[in-house]
Design an enzyme around this catalytic site. Structure first.
Site, PDB file in Angstrom:
ATOM      1  N   TYR A 223      25.954  46.379  50.089  1.00 19.08           N
ATOM      2  CA  TYR A 223      26.875  47.423  50.554  1.00 19.08           C
ATOM      3  C   TYR A 223      26.730  48.663  49.665  1.00 19.08           C
ATOM      4  O   TYR A 223      26.579  48.546  48.437  1.00 19.08           O
ATOM      5  CB  TYR A 223      28.316  46.945  50.477  1.00 19.08           C
ATOM      6  CG  TYR A 223      28.656  45.778  51.386  1.00 19.08           C
ATOM      7  CD1 TYR A 223      29.326  45.974  52.598  1.00 19.08           C
ATOM      8  CD2 TYR A 223      28.329  44.472  51.031  1.00 19.08           C
ATOM      9  CE1 TYR A 223      29.654  44.908  53.420  1.00 19.08           C
ATOM     10  CE2 TYR A 223      28.643  43.400  51.852  1.00 19.08           C
ATOM     11  CZ  TYR A 223      29.310  43.630  53.041  1.00 19.08           C
ATOM     12  OH  TYR A 223      29.626  42.568  53.856  1.00 19.08           O
ATOM     13  N   HIS A 231      30.373  49.064  55.774  1.00 20.25           N
ATOM     14  CA  HIS A 231      29.569  47.988  56.334  1.00 20.25           C
ATOM     15  C   HIS A 231      28.322  47.814  55.459  1.00 20.25           C
ATOM     16  O   HIS A 231      27.871  48.749  54.781  1.00 20.25           O
ATOM     17  CB  HIS A 231      29.152  48.298  57.769  1.00 20.25           C
ATOM     18  CG  HIS A 231      30.287  48.251  58.748  1.00 20.25           C
ATOM     19  ND1 HIS A 231      30.890  47.071  59.122  1.00 20.25           N
ATOM     20  CD2 HIS A 231      30.922  49.238  59.432  1.00 20.25           C
ATOM     21  CE1 HIS A 231      31.850  47.328  59.997  1.00 20.25           C
ATOM     22  NE2 HIS A 231      31.910  48.641  60.197  1.00 20.25           N
ATOM     23  N   LYS A 262      21.269  46.564  60.667  1.00 24.45           N
ATOM     24  CA  LYS A 262      21.052  46.546  59.221  1.00 24.45           C
ATOM     25  C   LYS A 262      19.546  46.495  58.950  1.00 24.45           C
ATOM     26  O   LYS A 262      18.776  46.002  59.782  1.00 24.45           O
ATOM     27  CB  LYS A 262      21.742  45.351  58.569  1.00 24.45           C
ATOM     28  CG  LYS A 262      23.235  45.282  58.867  1.00 24.45           C
ATOM     29  CD  LYS A 262      23.889  44.136  58.149  1.00 24.45           C
ATOM     30  CE  LYS A 262      25.286  43.875  58.675  1.00 24.45           C
ATOM     31  NZ  LYS A 262      26.133  45.073  58.747  1.00 24.45           N
TER      32      LYS A 262
END
Length: 286
Positions: A223, A231, A262
């Site tokens: 993070y 997020h 991601k």
């Protein structure tokens, strides 16, 4: 000094002040795994203890801000007749405190109910008058009870009780060396743990918050700030530098990262301890 207690190879922090300091000062998140006293069956919001990853616990220990402790096996207690005067006095004090706490909660609950009835008094009176009219009854409405506490029921089972999460008088404890493998700390010297720790340490030193990545199929989630506000940007997969990685695994990791928005990091460590990263992003068909 932060006290980290070991139980069957798992690291726990029971003290609220230590748990808060770990997050706010040292950027270590951990996972709350304790049930809440009033809602023991739900698993959305948890309480103490705070469970730490082996890498999180080791980082705190190597920074000199925490120590690993082990409680010796509990000995069977004798009967109550063998208790000393101080122990019996403590029990009596505790029972007295419980009784005082119950009386206070009874008074507050009665006051709250009285305030609620006062706000609904006009509506209740109208409803009672309507019922009397329907039954053809005349006369004044029944008088309001003078003493609410005498008629108000507050079961002791509904009483809120404070549950301590740590011992006020800790017993004998043994300090564990995180560099020596043992039954309580089996990670020392393991190749997988050493790889994950070097990656975790490097990411942490870069200013990231790092948590467990098991829910996304990785070793860590990375993070840019506190997970309560951000997020995760990366899913970290720790792989030995010279170990071959199949094409199917690379494609699976890339697709997973794209589906959850991601970037996947393939993390390795050089012989000199330097962490090396390769990022994967699924671009799709053009």
């Amino acid at each position: 000094m932060i006290r980290i207690h070991l139980l069957e190879g798992k690291a726990f922090v029971w003290n609220y002040t230590d748990a808060r300091q770990i997050r706010e000062k040292h950027r270590i998140v951990g996972t709350l795994v304790g049930a809440l006293a009033r809602k023991p069956r739900q698993n959305v919001r948890m309480g103490l203890p705070l469970q730490l990853l082996p890498e999180e616990a080791r980082l705190l220990v190597e920074r000199g801000v925490a120590t690993l402790l082990k409680n010796p096996a509990c000995q069977p207690h004798g009967d109550d007749t063998g208790q000393g005067p101080s122990t019996l006095e403590d029990v009596a004090t505790y029972q007295k405190g419980l009784e005082e706490n119950y009386r206070e909660q009874l008074r507050l609950a009665a006051e709250q109910r009285k305030a609620l009835l006062d706000t609904l008094a006009e509506r209740i009176a109208q409803g009672q008058a309507k019922k009397r009219q329907q039954k053809g009854e005349d006369g004044d409405p029944p008088s309001k009870p003078a003493d609410l506490e005498s008629t108000f029921a507050f079961p002791r089972e509904s009483m809120m009780v404070q549950l301590p999460t740590e011992r006020t008088q800790p017993g004998p404890e043994e300090e564990i060396n995180c560099r020596v493998p043992s039954q309580d700390w089996p990670y020392a010297g393991q190749q997988g743990h050493e790889l994950r720790y070097r990656v975790f340490q490097n990411l942490w030193q870069r200013g990231y918050y790092v948590t467990s990545g098991s829910k996304f199929g990785g070793d860590f989630l990375v993070y840019p700030g506190d997970p309560m506000r951000f997020h995760a940007h990366y899913i970290a997969l720790c792989v030995p530098k010279d170990e071959p990685l199949s094409l199917c695994d690379i494609i699976s990791a890339g697709r997973l990262g794209t589906n959850v928005k991601k970037t996947v990091l393939l993390c390795s460590v050089e012989q000199d301890g330097t962490a090396v990263y390769s990022s994967l992003q699924w671009s799709g068909m053009q």
